[in-house]
Design a protein around this motif. Sequence first.
Motif, PDB file in Angstrom:
ATOM      1  N   GLY A 187       0.826  -1.195   0.000  1.00  0.00           N
ATOM      2  CA  GLY A 187       0.000   0.000   0.000  1.00  0.00           C
ATOM      3  C   GLY A 187       0.863   1.249   0.000  1.00  0.00           C
ATOM      4  N   TYR A 188       0.382   2.318  -0.644  1.00  0.00           N
ATOM      5  CA  TYR A 188       1.096   3.594  -0.697  1.00  0.00           C
ATOM      6  C   TYR A 188       0.097   4.677  -1.074  1.00  0.00           C
ATOM      7  CZ  TYR A 188       2.721  -0.028  -3.974  1.00  0.00           C
ATOM      8  OH  TYR A 188       2.865  -1.193  -4.679  1.00  0.00           O
ATOM      9  N   TYR A 189       0.346   5.868  -0.609  1.00  0.00           N
ATOM     10  CA  TYR A 189      -0.427   7.023  -1.051  1.00  0.00           C
ATOM     11  C   TYR A 189       0.181   7.548  -2.346  1.00  0.00           C
ATOM     12  CZ  TYR A 189      -2.756   7.044   3.462  1.00  0.00           C
ATOM     13  OH  TYR A 189      -3.504   6.694   4.555  1.00  0.00           O
ATOM     14  N   PHE A 190      -0.652   8.159  -3.190  1.00  0.00           N
ATOM     15  CA  PHE A 190      -0.158   8.696  -4.450  1.00  0.00           C
ATOM     16  C   PHE A 190      -1.080   9.827  -4.901  1.00  0.00           C
ATOM     17  CE2 PHE A 190      -3.606   6.212  -5.899  1.00  0.00           C
ATOM     18  CZ  PHE A 190      -3.900   6.547  -7.202  1.00  0.00           C
ATOM     19  N   TYR A 191      -0.577  10.633  -5.829  1.00  0.00           N
ATOM     20  CA  TYR A 191      -1.383  11.702  -6.413  1.00  0.00           C
ATOM     21  C   TYR A 191      -2.285  11.091  -7.473  1.00  0.00           C
ATOM     22  CZ  TYR A 191      -2.652  15.562  -9.472  1.00  0.00           C
ATOM     23  OH  TYR A 191      -3.365  16.448 -10.260  1.00  0.00           O
ATOM     24  N   ASN A 192      -3.588  11.190  -7.275  1.00  0.00           N
ATOM     25  CA  ASN A 192      -4.577  10.514  -8.110  1.00  0.00           C
ATOM     26  C   ASN A 192      -5.337  11.544  -8.937  1.00  0.00           C
ATOM     27  OD1 ASN A 192      -6.609   8.975  -9.226  1.00  0.00           O
ATOM     28  ND2 ASN A 192      -7.343   8.129  -7.293  1.00  0.00           N
ATOM     29  N   LEU A 193      -5.133  11.523 -10.263  1.00  0.00           N
ATOM     30  CA  LEU A 193      -5.842  12.464 -11.133  1.00  0.00           C
ATOM     31  C   LEU A 193      -6.936  11.781 -11.942  1.00  0.00           C
ATOM     32  CD1 LEU A 193      -4.472  11.570 -13.976  1.00  0.00           C
ATOM     33  CD2 LEU A 193      -2.816  13.327 -13.462  1.00  0.00           C
ATOM     34  N   THR A 194      -7.293  10.559 -11.565  1.00  0.00           N
ATOM     35  CA  THR A 194      -8.296   9.834 -12.349  1.00  0.00           C
ATOM     36  C   THR A 194      -9.710  10.324 -12.072  1.00  0.00           C
ATOM     37  OG1 THR A 194      -8.475   8.092 -10.653  1.00  0.00           O
ATOM     38  CG2 THR A 194      -6.877   7.759 -12.420  1.00  0.00           C
ATOM     39  N   ASN A 195      -9.937  10.995 -10.965  1.00  0.00           N
ATOM     40  CA  ASN A 195     -11.251  11.537 -10.667  1.00  0.00           C
ATOM     41  C   ASN A 195     -11.378  12.948 -11.225  1.00  0.00           C
ATOM     42  OD1 ASN A 195     -11.898   9.197  -9.303  1.00  0.00           O
ATOM     43  ND2 ASN A 195     -11.294  10.004  -7.316  1.00  0.00           N
ATOM     44  N   SER A 196     -12.581  13.505 -11.165  1.00  0.00           N
ATOM     45  CA  SER A 196     -12.805  14.847 -11.704  1.00  0.00           C
ATOM     46  C   SER A 196     -12.015  15.897 -10.936  1.00  0.00           C
ATOM     47  CB  SER A 196     -14.297  15.193 -11.664  1.00  0.00           C
ATOM     48  OG  SER A 196     -14.793  15.102 -10.342  1.00  0.00           O
ATOM     49  N   ARG A 197     -11.754  15.642  -9.664  1.00  0.00           N
ATOM     50  CA  ARG A 197     -10.965  16.558  -8.858  1.00  0.00           C
ATOM     51  C   ARG A 197      -9.741  15.822  -8.323  1.00  0.00           C
ATOM     52  NH1 ARG A 197     -11.653  21.420  -6.337  1.00  0.00           N
ATOM     53  NH2 ARG A 197     -10.466  21.776  -4.420  1.00  0.00           N
ATOM     54  N   PRO A 198      -8.542  16.356  -8.536  1.00  0.00           N
ATOM     55  CA  PRO A 198      -7.331  15.681  -8.061  1.00  0.00           C
ATOM     56  C   PRO A 198      -7.379  15.449  -6.556  1.00  0.00           C
ATOM     57  CG  PRO A 198      -6.762  17.497  -9.520  1.00  0.00           C
ATOM     58  CD  PRO A 198      -8.225  17.631  -9.228  1.00  0.00           C
TER      59      PRO A 198
END
Length: 274
Positions: A187-198
């Motif tokens: 598991g890890y946190y990451f910057y997720n741009l797959t949704n309408s709002r980052p």
Amino acid sequence: LESGQELLAGITPQTLREQIGLSQWFRFYKPAGEGLPETERGYSCLSVFEASQGAVELKNSPDLISGSDTGLLVQIRGRVIFGDKPNIYYYDSEARYWMNWDQTHEIWAIVGTQRQGEAEASESETGVRSAATPGAAPRISVTKTDLSTRTSQPFEWDVPEVYLSQTLGWLLPRLLPRTVTTPREFGYYFYNLTNSRPQISLRSDLWEPVGQDGSFRLTTKLTSDSPAVVSVYAKDGTLIRRVHGDGSITEPTTLDDLRKLWKSKGLSVSKTGQ
């Protein structure tokens, strides 16, 4: 998260340098089913370079080395199809993700252009993850810009302790351990741009050996409630097949095969495919 932290801490500069020179084209399509024919959805090309920070700027060569600030750069070029004939339109993009060798600092730039006939509309994104300094915790700063109206939206977050960089996110299957004999979760946190709002999301990966040929299966969930993406990789980390949550498929291909296939279906390959 503990397994993810251990994995990221064990990735050395030498391990990262072993990825330099990688270049692979991928086909993205929806298989035939329920009376519908197989449908092309897009393609992409992943390339890896050693480069200085300035190579993130799209006007520069991705393998630019102009000083001592070299690191690992991943370039993603692609085209995605939206709509149905005769009203399809294309979305072309190029993204460059740069990270220094110790994984403490990264920058990226993305430009995407929607094309339908002669009409075009472009957008961009730039991002920076700063390294920690005395008295200042590391931060992620992202700016999304509509290039037609020149309007921008800024976003900012603290960097979680266990954080997967954008650069490593594209190469992770090549860096996961090949010595595991039973399923292992990371598991890890990451910057997720797959949704309408980052947003900053918690990603989970289930990594497990399959078959007798040394291949592995990676089951990824970008958020706790997102559909799983299931990928199978050869022993050397090369993608064999990826099944997305909506049933669409990503598979490796060659540029020549891609051109022939798209031409046979009356589809246009962009400059990234020239």
